[in-house]
Design a protein around this motif. Sequence first.
Motif, mmCIF file in Angstrom:
data_model
loop_
_atom_site.group_PDB
_atom_site.id
_atom_site.type_symbol
_atom_site.label_atom_id
_atom_site.label_comp_id
_atom_site.label_asym_id
_atom_site.label_seq_id
_atom_site.Cartn_x
_atom_site.Cartn_y
_atom_site.Cartn_z
ATOM 1 N N ILE A 124 0.904 -1.428 -0.574
ATOM 2 C CA ILE A 124 -0.181 -0.453 -0.131
ATOM 3 C C ILE A 124 0.755 1.141 -0.369
ATOM 4 C CG2 ILE A 124 -1.862 1.008 1.226
ATOM 5 C CD1 ILE A 124 -2.806 -1.635 -0.024
ATOM 6 N N HIS A 125 2.030 1.076 0.686
ATOM 7 C CA HIS A 125 2.861 2.922 1.201
ATOM 8 C C HIS A 125 3.362 2.378 -0.403
ATOM 9 C CE1 HIS A 125 5.708 5.671 2.049
ATOM 10 N NE2 HIS A 125 7.086 4.338 1.760
ATOM 11 N N MET A 126 4.172 1.786 -1.244
ATOM 12 C CA MET A 126 4.375 1.913 -2.505
ATOM 13 C C MET A 126 3.440 2.006 -3.557
ATOM 14 S SD MET A 126 7.734 0.784 -2.302
ATOM 15 C CE MET A 126 7.838 0.420 -3.934
ATOM 16 N N LEU A 127 2.186 1.466 -3.565
ATOM 17 C CA LEU A 127 1.202 2.421 -4.313
ATOM 18 C C LEU A 127 1.038 3.739 -4.190
ATOM 19 C CD1 LEU A 127 -1.213 -0.704 -4.446
ATOM 20 C CD2 LEU A 127 0.221 0.111 -6.216
ATOM 21 N N ALA A 128 1.223 4.421 -3.003
ATOM 22 C CA ALA A 128 0.931 5.698 -2.787
ATOM 23 C C ALA A 128 2.043 5.979 -2.915
ATOM 24 C CB ALA A 128 0.395 5.706 -0.941
ATOM 25 N N HIS A 129 2.869 5.818 -3.067
ATOM 26 C CA HIS A 129 4.410 6.988 -2.903
ATOM 27 C C HIS A 129 4.160 6.921 -4.731
ATOM 28 C CE1 HIS A 129 8.391 7.927 -2.595
ATOM 29 N NE2 HIS A 129 8.156 7.110 -3.517
ATOM 30 N N LEU A 130 3.866 6.499 -5.754
ATOM 31 C CA LEU A 130 3.723 6.493 -7.176
ATOM 32 C C LEU A 130 2.852 7.714 -7.447
ATOM 33 C CD1 LEU A 130 3.140 2.764 -8.740
ATOM 34 C CD2 LEU A 130 5.164 4.178 -8.262
ATOM 35 N N VAL A 131 1.722 8.436 -6.764
ATOM 36 C CA VAL A 131 1.397 9.636 -6.900
ATOM 37 C C VAL A 131 1.432 10.936 -5.610
ATOM 38 C CG1 VAL A 131 -1.071 10.691 -7.172
ATOM 39 C CG2 VAL A 131 -0.308 8.349 -8.194
ATOM 40 N N MET A 143 1.232 10.710 -13.279
ATOM 41 C CA MET A 143 1.830 10.656 -12.161
ATOM 42 C C MET A 143 2.899 9.278 -12.004
ATOM 43 S SD MET A 143 2.566 13.592 -11.697
ATOM 44 C CE MET A 143 4.260 13.516 -10.500
ATOM 45 N N VAL A 144 1.866 9.267 -12.178
ATOM 46 C CA VAL A 144 2.038 6.783 -11.972
ATOM 47 C C VAL A 144 2.910 6.492 -13.386
ATOM 48 C CG1 VAL A 144 1.111 4.508 -11.741
ATOM 49 C CG2 VAL A 144 -0.082 6.477 -10.658
ATOM 50 N N CYS A 145 2.662 6.930 -13.980
ATOM 51 C CA CYS A 145 3.394 6.675 -15.241
ATOM 52 C C CYS A 145 5.153 6.764 -15.078
ATOM 53 C CB CYS A 145 3.002 6.579 -16.733
ATOM 54 S SG CYS A 145 1.854 6.190 -16.899
ATOM 55 N N ILE A 146 5.042 8.529 -15.195
ATOM 56 C CA ILE A 146 5.610 9.236 -14.688
ATOM 57 C C ILE A 146 6.930 8.572 -13.449
ATOM 58 C CG2 ILE A 146 6.987 11.641 -14.031
ATOM 59 C CD1 ILE A 146 6.875 11.176 -16.673
ATOM 60 N N SER A 148 6.603 5.575 -12.140
ATOM 61 C CA SER A 148 6.944 3.945 -11.825
ATOM 62 C C SER A 148 8.422 4.524 -13.323
ATOM 63 C CB SER A 148 6.254 3.249 -13.110
ATOM 64 O OG SER A 148 5.060 3.047 -12.348
ATOM 65 N N ILE A 149 8.378 5.169 -14.578
ATOM 66 C CA ILE A 149 10.088 5.105 -15.081
ATOM 67 C C ILE A 149 10.580 5.514 -14.501
ATOM 68 C CG2 ILE A 149 11.154 5.841 -17.259
ATOM 69 C CD1 ILE A 149 7.709 6.345 -18.103
ATOM 70 N N SER A 150 10.635 6.781 -13.132
ATOM 71 C CA SER A 150 11.481 7.586 -12.366
ATOM 72 C C SER A 150 12.493 6.169 -11.147
ATOM 73 C CB SER A 150 11.528 8.447 -11.653
ATOM 74 O OG SER A 150 10.632 8.461 -10.833
ATOM 75 N N ASN A 151 11.262 5.030 -11.372
ATOM 76 C CA ASN A 151 11.641 3.807 -10.298
ATOM 77 C C ASN A 151 12.305 2.795 -10.816
ATOM 78 O OD1 ASN A 151 10.760 4.543 -7.925
ATOM 79 N ND2 ASN A 151 8.398 4.222 -8.726
ATOM 80 N N LEU A 152 12.022 2.858 -12.376
ATOM 81 C CA LEU A 152 12.490 2.068 -12.845
ATOM 82 C C LEU A 152 14.390 1.507 -13.755
ATOM 83 C CD1 LEU A 152 10.072 0.668 -15.383
ATOM 84 C CD2 LEU A 152 10.543 -0.793 -13.632
ATOM 85 N N ILE A 153 14.465 3.109 -13.859
ATOM 86 C CA ILE A 153 16.070 3.917 -14.137
ATOM 87 C C ILE A 153 16.556 3.821 -13.632
ATOM 88 C CG2 ILE A 153 14.686 4.606 -16.146
ATOM 89 C CD1 ILE A 153 14.998 7.058 -15.648
ATOM 90 N N ARG A 154 16.725 4.004 -12.003
ATOM 91 C CA ARG A 154 17.328 4.196 -10.393
ATOM 92 C C ARG A 154 18.674 3.509 -10.847
ATOM 93 N NH1 ARG A 154 12.969 5.254 -5.062
ATOM 94 N NH2 ARG A 154 12.697 7.030 -6.072
#
Length: 229
Positions: A124-131, A143-146, A148-154
Amino acid sequence: MMTNLFSIFDPSTQIMNISLNWISITLIFIMMPMIYWLTPSRSNIIFNLLTSTLKKEFSTLLGPTSFIGSTLMMLSLFLLILTNNSMGLFPYIFTATSHPMLTVTLALPLWTALMMYGWINHTIHMLAHLVPQGTPPLLTTFMVCIESISNLIRPLTLSVRLAANMIAGHLLMTLLGNQGPTSPDLLMPIILITQIALITLESAVAMIQAYVFAVLTTLYISETTYDNT
């Protein structure tokens, strides 16, 4: 013989079919025999002061909800990167952290483990962190797309940042050093002073990049550790 400018970063140099490039990672154990000192040396005092200061800072960034051993892990990661960055400044020693093979090996497993831990234990915390808080409803999907992309390219940004900064400084020193034999005698003092300045700058970059890598990883850990209570 150097075939091109980037061949100085080639990790496949062999002597008698034995690759000696990566041995620079273990040279720190030869150069720091602190066990033979009866009283703490100056370098030992500085080392202890550095580690204690970083331990306090990492503990503050991680917070009380971090898992056991995370501070020691980040401190070990910082010292590993700092050691390899510094060893690369010595002549004829391969800079292991300038090669993506090592930087990706450091960043990708850490990021994967953190994502698995966060999504399994604090979904739940990880989902809330996407917004982010205060996002308008119309921009929620965007914002969810943005995020998610920022997390994937870390892991990519962590590894590329470290390798690129190490390569850039060494390339500058190599380019400037190659100008020495063909330059007039009047320009030699200028080249020498510039080389000394570059080495000083690279010494600072070696510590800064190790600190940035460890701090960013610490911040990623703090995002995935969440106290439900």
